[in-house]
Design an enzyme around this catalytic site. Structure first.
Site, PDB file in Angstrom:
ATOM      1  N   HIS A  61       0.853  -1.192   0.000  1.00 20.86           N
ATOM      2  CA  HIS A  61       0.000   0.000   0.000  1.00 20.86           C
ATOM      3  C   HIS A  61       0.889   1.243   0.000  1.00 20.86           C
ATOM      4  O   HIS A  61       2.044   1.199   0.441  1.00 20.86           O
ATOM      5  CB  HIS A  61      -0.904   0.010   1.225  1.00 20.86           C
ATOM      6  CG  HIS A  61      -2.020  -0.979   1.158  1.00 20.86           C
ATOM      7  ND1 HIS A  61      -3.154  -0.867   1.941  1.00 20.86           N
ATOM      8  CD2 HIS A  61      -2.193  -2.103   0.404  1.00 20.86           C
ATOM      9  CE1 HIS A  61      -3.970  -1.875   1.679  1.00 20.86           C
ATOM     10  NE2 HIS A  61      -3.407  -2.633   0.754  1.00 20.86           N
TER      11      HIS A  61
ATOM     12  N   GLU B  87       0.940   3.821   1.872  1.00 19.61           N
ATOM     13  CA  GLU B  87       1.435   4.198   3.199  1.00 19.61           C
ATOM     14  C   GLU B  87       2.611   3.330   3.640  1.00 19.61           C
ATOM     15  O   GLU B  87       3.606   3.824   4.186  1.00 19.61           O
ATOM     16  CB  GLU B  87       0.314   4.067   4.242  1.00 19.61           C
ATOM     17  CG  GLU B  87      -0.909   4.915   3.950  1.00 19.61           C
ATOM     18  CD  GLU B  87      -2.002   4.129   3.251  1.00 19.61           C
ATOM     19  OE1 GLU B  87      -3.165   4.243   3.678  1.00 19.61           O
ATOM     20  OE2 GLU B  87      -1.689   3.388   2.284  1.00 19.61           O
TER      21      GLU B  87
ATOM     22  N   CYS C  49      -6.175   1.727   5.836  1.00 12.67           N
ATOM     23  CA  CYS C  49      -6.819   0.489   6.288  1.00 12.67           C
ATOM     24  C   CYS C  49      -6.219   0.075   7.632  1.00 12.67           C
ATOM     25  O   CYS C  49      -5.300   0.719   8.151  1.00 12.67           O
ATOM     26  CB  CYS C  49      -6.621  -0.617   5.247  1.00 12.67           C
ATOM     27  SG  CYS C  49      -4.901  -1.157   5.090  1.00 12.67           S
TER      28      CYS C  49
ATOM     29  N   CYS D  16      -2.383  -0.620   7.445  1.00 19.08           N
ATOM     30  CA  CYS D  16      -1.580   0.597   7.410  1.00 19.08           C
ATOM     31  C   CYS D  16      -1.636   1.349   8.732  1.00 19.08           C
ATOM     32  O   CYS D  16      -0.637   1.944   9.165  1.00 19.08           O
ATOM     33  CB  CYS D  16      -2.029   1.486   6.259  1.00 19.08           C
ATOM     34  SG  CYS D  16      -1.685   0.765   4.634  1.00 19.08           S
TER      35      CYS D  16
END
Length: 211
Positions: free
Chosen positions: A107, A109, A137, A140
């Site tokens: 992801h 992040e 999410c 993260c």
């Protein structure tokens, strides 16, 4: 009528009113005479929203995260972008790369956290802010806590996967040993639009491929 001064790197300067503005096609510093605030603009289209002159730092960095999201879009990745800063210094930028890396943890992040930690030579990102176009999410959110990020600013909420305001409140769970300041909704329309555009395009392609 408020006046703005535009100075390019070629040392060109001129006064323009806010209703009659053509963007200089070069690296351009912009100062609002009323507030004294400077902004830096590059690669602009023919007209510019004058609100950018007075944008706060959160908006500035969310716009940079949106640029990363556009890169993800162009790579056929879900368009999420992230930027990590310490003060005004950009430590890292990244975007979703799950497909290209065959990595479900890639992801925006997570990748930005890894790059920032590598840059400063420390797995603790104390005193940093993470800017991301979509609410993080739960995965993260956990990484943000482990990295000791100080503050998270996001654009659009994620009602299906959001781990910090929509479904859970992980970053401010008092049972944990680190809490994170959160600001949401910065440039939320633009951040939501790129997601909608991506999935709309996916639906069109999927429909077109049907026999």
């Amino acid at each position: 009528m408020s006046q703005f001064i535009f100075v390019s790197f070629r040392s060109e300067a001129r006064n323009l009113d806010s209703n009659n503005f053509k963007v200089l096609r070069s690296l351009t510093f912009v100062r609002n005479d009323k507030t004294g605030i400077f902004g830096l603009f590059t690669r602009m289209s023919n007209m510019m929203d004058m609100d950018m002159v007075d944008m706060d730092m959160d908006e500035k960095f969310i716009l940079l995260a949106l640029e990363e999201a556009e890169l993800a879009f162009s790579e056929d990745e879900v368009p999420v972008g992230a930027v990590i800063t310490r003060g005004e210094e950009i430590l890292a930028k990244s975007h979703n790369r799950l497909v290209s890396m065959n990595d479900p943890s890639a992801h925006a992040e997570i990748l930005a956290i890894r790059r920032a930690a590598e840059k400063i030579g420390n797995y603790r990102l104390t005193g940093t802010s993470l800017y991301v176009t979509l609410e993080p999410c739960i995965m993260c959110a956990g990484a943000i806590i482990q990295a000791r990020v100080e503050r998270v600013v996001f654009g659009a909420a994620d009602p299906k996967m959001g781990g910090i305001v929509s479904l859970y409140n992980i970053l401010n769970d008092k049972r944990l040993n680190h809490n994170v300041a959160v600001r949401g909704g910065v440039r939320k329309e633009a951040c939501a639009e790129i997601m909608s555009r991506f999935f709309r395009q996916k639906r069109i392609v999927s429909t077109a491929s049907l026999p």
